[in-house]
Write an enzyme that holds these catalytic residues in place. Structure first.
Site, PDB file in Angstrom:
ATOM      1  N   SER A 176     -55.427   0.058  48.702  1.00 13.41           N
ATOM      2  CA  SER A 176     -55.709   1.227  47.874  1.00 13.41           C
ATOM      3  C   SER A 176     -56.872   1.989  48.511  1.00 13.41           C
ATOM      4  CB  SER A 176     -56.082   0.795  46.464  1.00 13.41           C
ATOM      5  OG  SER A 176     -57.321   0.093  46.478  1.00 13.41           O
ATOM      6  N   GLY A 226     -49.095  -2.837  38.762  1.00 16.47           N
ATOM      7  CA  GLY A 226     -47.988  -3.289  39.595  1.00 16.47           C
ATOM      8  C   GLY A 226     -47.436  -2.260  40.556  1.00 16.47           C
ATOM      9  N   ALA A 227     -47.961  -1.042  40.515  1.00 16.39           N
ATOM     10  CA  ALA A 227     -47.427  -0.003  41.401  1.00 16.39           C
ATOM     11  C   ALA A 227     -47.622  -0.370  42.872  1.00 16.39           C
ATOM     12  CB  ALA A 227     -48.088   1.334  41.100  1.00 16.39           C
ATOM     13  N   GLY A 228     -48.798  -0.901  43.189  1.00 21.58           N
ATOM     14  CA  GLY A 228     -49.049  -1.287  44.577  1.00 21.58           C
ATOM     15  C   GLY A 228     -48.153  -2.417  45.034  1.00 21.58           C
ATOM     16  N   ASP A 229     -47.814  -3.328  44.114  1.00 14.56           N
ATOM     17  CA  ASP A 229     -46.928  -4.436  44.460  1.00 14.56           C
ATOM     18  C   ASP A 229     -45.522  -3.926  44.760  1.00 14.56           C
ATOM     19  OD1 ASP A 229     -49.049  -6.239  43.838  1.00 14.56           O
ATOM     20  OD2 ASP A 229     -48.510  -6.085  41.723  1.00 14.56           O
ATOM     21  N   ASN A 253     -43.115   4.519  48.544  1.00 13.28           N
ATOM     22  CA  ASN A 253     -43.570   5.472  47.529  1.00 13.28           C
ATOM     23  C   ASN A 253     -42.586   5.560  46.366  1.00 13.28           C
ATOM     24  OD1 ASN A 253     -46.018   6.289  48.606  1.00 13.28           O
ATOM     25  ND2 ASN A 253     -45.187   8.053  49.674  1.00 13.28           N
TER      26      ASN A 253
END
Length: 278
Positions: A176, A226-229, A253
């Site tokens: 991030s 959880g978006a990054g996962d 993305n």
């Protein structure tokens, strides 16, 4: 001697108990952990994968995961308490499970994801993973996170961790913007591919000789957990399909965007993936 199984993807990281606080009287208990969110993506696209994870005998979501963790009797499952104030999120660790150890890595894989959330992926485990997989993607949170005296999650400088010496073993490090500030980006990009997620501004891919900016997929955000996962899982899927880095990032993305439209581990439909991303 019989050869170990070869999987498309190996996920290394723990499932968690998540407690999400969105304001007074608004609490949600849910299955969490990078392994859970990444599994949602891999289940949706139907790839063959394995999970190396550890939990305590209090693990309450065994019926919700396809690949159960190794249970250590007498211990607790990692718990994260997330307090939201607008877009800001403060994380506390309520409990911490045993780590994933090198002997938990029992399969070979085309792509492996090292996705520790609370220090459970040890340096020696990451080294073993790099010996068993063609490509290794690591989430910076598993390399940088530590706890302060109050149990809040904070980031160490990458150079101050034992993972700094393992960068050349990694195909990709995902970070991030906050995590990227704990790194010397120019130094890291000379040693591996660094992908920095930027929320509504998409992501940036840094290699030794190029920077690629990839726009975000516009959606209405409900919960960024959880978006990054899911982003990391999408990038891994791109590498598995031998796509160029820019398309890997676009696919990542898209999956990251789907995650923020739902609370908790998302339900995904592979039929909705835009054809030009695959």
């Amino acid at each position: 001697m019989r050869a170990p199984p070869l999987r498309d993807v190996l996920v290394v990281g723990n499932y968690c108990h998540d407690l999400l606080r969105h304001g007074p009287g608004r609490e949600t208990h849910a299955l969490g952990g990078s392994a859970a969110y990444i599994s949602a993506v891999l289940d949706a696209v139907g790839v063959d994968y394995a999970v190396a994870a550890v939990a305590g005998d209090d693990f309450r979501y065994a019926g919700q995961v396809r690949h159960p963790p190794r249970i250590v009797p007498g211990t607790r499952t990692t718990q994260f308490i997330a307090d939201f104030d607008g877009e800001a999120r403060t994380l506390h660790v309520g409990a911490k499970s045993e780590p994933v150890r090198p002997e938990d890595i029992t399969v070979d894989a085309r792509v492996a994801l090292a996705c520790g959330v609370a220090g459970e992926v040890l340096p020696e485990t990451l080294r073993r993973v790099s010996e068993r997989a063609r490509h290794v993607l690591a989430d910076a949170q598993g390399l940088l996170r530590t706890l302060d005296a109050d149990g809040r999650v904070v980031n160490l400088r990458l150079e101050d961790t034992p993972f700094d010496g393992l960068l050349e073993r990694l195909r990709v490090v995902k970070a991030s913007e906050e995590e990227a500030r704990a790194m010397d980006i120019e130094r890291v990009r000379q040693r591996t591919c660094l992908v920095v997620t930027r929320g509504l501004r998409g992501c940036s891919v840094f290699t030794a000789d190029a920077r690629i900016d990839v726009p975000a997929v516009p959606v209405e955000e409900v919960d960024a957990t959880g978006a990054g996962d899911c982003f990391l899982a999408g990038f891994a899927l791109g590498l598995l399909r031998e796509l160029p880095l820019e398309r890997c990032a676009s696919l990542a993305n898209w999956f990251g965007a789907q995650a923020v439209t739902q609370v908790g581990v998302p339900k995904l439909d592979a039929r909705s993936i835009p054809a030009d991303l695959l």
